[in-house]
Scaffold this motif. Structure first.
Motif: not given
Length: 74
Positions: A58-68
């Protein structure tokens, strides 16, 4: 009710192979800046990629992944 001590690591944790992260990051890097995070998440899901925890993108999971650390390669 059954409880488990198992917990998924944060996005920086490793649940997949290095090849998984290389392929996922290549797709994200190719599309990032050209389309929305929601579009990238749909593309990853349509290509049968799941998150490191095995969930759909999801966009929220992708956003968290990008910050990881997983995305940053640490």
């Amino acid at each position: 009710m059954v409880f488990s001590n198992a917990a998924y690591p944060a996005y920086g944790g490793r649940l997949r192979t290095p090849e998984f992260y290389e392929q996922t990051n290549r797709i994200v890097n190719t599309l990032r800046g050209r389309v929305t995070l929601a579009t990238i998440a749909r593309h990853l899901t349509n290509q049968k990629f799941t998150t490191p925890a095995g969930k759909t993108w999801t966009k929220d999971r992708l956003s968290a992944y990008l910050k990881s650390n997983a995305y940053k390669g640490n």
